[in-house]
Design an enzyme around this catalytic site. Structure first.
Site, mmCIF file in Angstrom:
data_model
loop_
_atom_site.group_PDB
_atom_site.id
_atom_site.type_symbol
_atom_site.label_atom_id
_atom_site.label_comp_id
_atom_site.label_asym_id
_atom_site.label_seq_id
_atom_site.Cartn_x
_atom_site.Cartn_y
_atom_site.Cartn_z
ATOM 1 N N PRO A 12 0.691 -1.247 0.000
ATOM 2 C CA PRO A 12 0.000 0.000 0.000
ATOM 3 C C PRO A 12 0.727 1.312 0.000
ATOM 4 O O PRO A 12 0.461 2.108 -0.851
ATOM 5 C CB PRO A 12 -0.930 -0.103 1.159
ATOM 6 C CG PRO A 12 -1.196 -1.520 1.257
ATOM 7 C CD PRO A 12 -0.011 -2.214 0.752
ATOM 8 N N GLU A 13 1.537 1.670 0.883
ATOM 9 C CA GLU A 13 1.878 3.096 0.960
ATOM 10 C C GLU A 13 3.013 3.483 0.002
ATOM 11 O O GLU A 13 3.593 2.633 -0.650
ATOM 12 C CB GLU A 13 2.175 3.479 2.411
ATOM 13 C CG GLU A 13 0.999 3.139 3.316
ATOM 14 C CD GLU A 13 1.193 3.548 4.752
ATOM 15 O OE1 GLU A 13 1.558 4.699 4.994
ATOM 16 O OE2 GLU A 13 0.981 2.703 5.636
ATOM 17 N N LYS B 39 0.033 6.558 -4.173
ATOM 18 C CA LYS B 39 -0.020 5.093 -4.158
ATOM 19 C C LYS B 39 -0.429 4.518 -5.516
ATOM 20 O O LYS B 39 -0.602 3.305 -5.641
ATOM 21 C CB LYS B 39 -1.012 4.624 -3.086
ATOM 22 C CG LYS B 39 -0.685 5.143 -1.689
ATOM 23 C CD LYS B 39 -1.808 4.852 -0.706
ATOM 24 C CE LYS B 39 -1.639 5.701 0.551
ATOM 25 N NZ LYS B 39 -2.799 5.588 1.457
ATOM 26 N N HIS C 119 -3.864 -16.228 -6.213
ATOM 27 C CA HIS C 119 -4.720 -15.063 -6.439
ATOM 28 C C HIS C 119 -4.303 -14.273 -7.669
ATOM 29 O O HIS C 119 -4.478 -13.057 -7.716
ATOM 30 C CB HIS C 119 -4.725 -14.184 -5.190
ATOM 31 C CG HIS C 119 -5.160 -14.919 -3.959
ATOM 32 N ND1 HIS C 119 -6.436 -15.400 -3.807
ATOM 33 C CD2 HIS C 119 -4.483 -15.306 -2.848
ATOM 34 C CE1 HIS C 119 -6.525 -16.031 -2.647
ATOM 35 N NE2 HIS C 119 -5.360 -15.988 -2.046
ATOM 36 N N ARG D 40 -7.210 -9.852 -1.950
ATOM 37 C CA ARG D 40 -8.508 -9.293 -1.563
ATOM 38 C C ARG D 40 -9.206 -8.534 -2.696
ATOM 39 O O ARG D 40 -10.341 -8.082 -2.516
ATOM 40 C CB ARG D 40 -8.317 -8.381 -0.346
ATOM 41 C CG ARG D 40 -7.812 -9.151 0.863
ATOM 42 C CD ARG D 40 -7.432 -8.242 2.019
ATOM 43 N NE ARG D 40 -8.602 -7.657 2.661
ATOM 44 C CZ ARG D 40 -8.518 -6.798 3.675
ATOM 45 N NH1 ARG D 40 -7.332 -6.439 4.145
ATOM 46 N NH2 ARG D 40 -9.586 -6.312 4.223
ATOM 47 N N LYS E 97 -8.977 23.335 6.436
ATOM 48 C CA LYS E 97 -9.823 22.148 6.682
ATOM 49 C C LYS E 97 -10.380 22.157 8.095
ATOM 50 O O LYS E 97 -9.686 22.502 9.049
ATOM 51 C CB LYS E 97 -9.000 20.880 6.479
ATOM 52 C CG LYS E 97 -8.682 20.616 5.035
ATOM 53 C CD LYS E 97 -9.283 19.314 4.584
ATOM 54 C CE LYS E 97 -9.059 19.141 3.101
ATOM 55 N NZ LYS E 97 -10.227 18.600 2.441
ATOM 56 N N ARG F 103 -10.125 1.416 11.775
ATOM 57 C CA ARG F 103 -8.774 0.887 11.757
ATOM 58 C C ARG F 103 -8.110 1.222 13.080
ATOM 59 O O ARG F 103 -8.784 1.328 14.092
ATOM 60 C CB ARG F 103 -7.987 1.413 10.549
ATOM 61 C CG ARG F 103 -8.205 2.858 10.247
ATOM 62 C CD ARG F 103 -8.217 3.193 8.764
ATOM 63 N NE ARG F 103 -7.122 2.589 8.031
ATOM 64 C CZ ARG F 103 -6.661 3.046 6.896
ATOM 65 N NH1 ARG F 103 -7.171 4.156 6.402
ATOM 66 N NH2 ARG F 103 -5.705 2.444 6.254
#
Length: 285
Positions: free
Chosen positions: A2-3, A61, A95, A115, A158, A268
DNA sequence: CTATGAACCTGACAGC
DNA sequence: TGCTGTCAGGTTCATA
């Protein structure tokens, strides 16, 4: 994988092993892996066959392979995706979702994803080569063209908390759950600190720490807790042994020896030092 | 606009 | 052994 550091490891592998090769065949073994392709699996394959792929690029990513005629093959690894460069005679992975064979008959490119949160798609690219669906993704902190001024301005504007902001890919891309927690630990910031309370120097420290921790991780091949996070040759990185906060629940903080805590957060986890990373006292409105 | 929760999937692991 | 529940480096959509 992922990252940002893990994706960059993959990008480098693709640049080395796939650049300049021409696609002979594209096999989609699971339709979910190309669900974002407007014309479906058949269209994905048809768009790729005969194309010569350029050097892999990355933003945050996401990564992509320029494919000529203003097209690019975009990929996102999701939570469990791998891009592997394998000898054709290697048995299929459990997979395996997509296989690209090349006209030279040598090693093939395989998209393996347990997944299936990841995906591949052939898309039009803008004049700079950026795939169309990435228009809203901010540059990442390792990008020389990252706009710090814009980051600070938008961060302060934000009405949210600092970890949410770090994970917001439209504000800054490439940061995920591990490196957000690591950057916050290094900056002694609580994950729920309101962004509006961040001074410019604090925000600069945070961004600098995110950049540093991801650079350090990249230098050792990324973070791998298990065989899911590997480079194109199936090899793991070593940064997991250098993590200061993530995954260290109950273990002593390296600064003050207070046990690291894990808190449930947005479906998470957040790992933090309850002593070093305190929330400033709220002022009455 | 922001915030939350669920959804999309499979597998590993702990505990009973 | 086998069941159940929990957890996992992400994104997106639907609902307040």
């Amino acid at each position: 994988m992922p990252e940002l550091p893990e994706v960059e490891v993959v990008r480098r592998g693709l640049a080395r092993w796939v650049t300049g090769r021409t696609v002979a065949e594209a096999q989609v073994l699971h339709p979910r892996a190309v669900r974002r392709q407007v014309g479906g699996a058949a269209d994905f394959a048809a768009q790729l066959v005969g194309r010569t792929l350029g050097a892999a690029e990355r933003r945050g990513k996401y990564l992509w392979l320029p494919a000529g005629d203003g097209l690019a093959m975009l990929g996102h690894l999701g939570m469990s995706g791998q891009l592997l460069v394998q000898e054709p005679e290697q048995p299929d992975e459990t997979h395996l979702r997509v296989r690209l064979r090349f006209t030279d008959g040598r090693r093939e490119l395989r998209f393996v994803d347990q997944r299936t949160f990841g995906h591949l798609a052939v898309e039009e690219a803008d004049p700079d080569g950026l795939p169309a669906s990435l228009a809203h993704i901010a540059r990442d902190p390792l990008d020389p063209l990252f706009d710090e001024q814009r980051f600070f301005t938008e961060l302060r504007a934000k009405r949210t908390t600092v970890k949410r902001a770090l994970l917001d890919q439209t504000l800054v891309s490439g940061v995920g759950n591990i490196y957000a927690d690591e950057a916050l630990w290094r900056s002694k910031l609580h994950y729920e600190r309101p962004t509006a309370t961040l001074t410019r120097p604090l925000a600069a420290t945070l961004l600098g720490n995110a950049r540093e921790v991801m650079t350090a991780a990249l230098a050792v091949g990324g973070t791998s807790f298990d065989s899911l996070y590997v480079n194109v040759n199936g090899e793991s990185g070593y940064f997991s042994r250098s993590l200061d906060a993530y995954g260290r629940e109950g273990e002593p903080c390296y600064r003050c020896a207070t046990p690291i805590r894990r808190a449930a957060w947005m479906n998470r986890s957040s790992y933090f030092c309850p002593r070093c990373q305190r929330l400033p006292r709220q002022r009455a409105a």
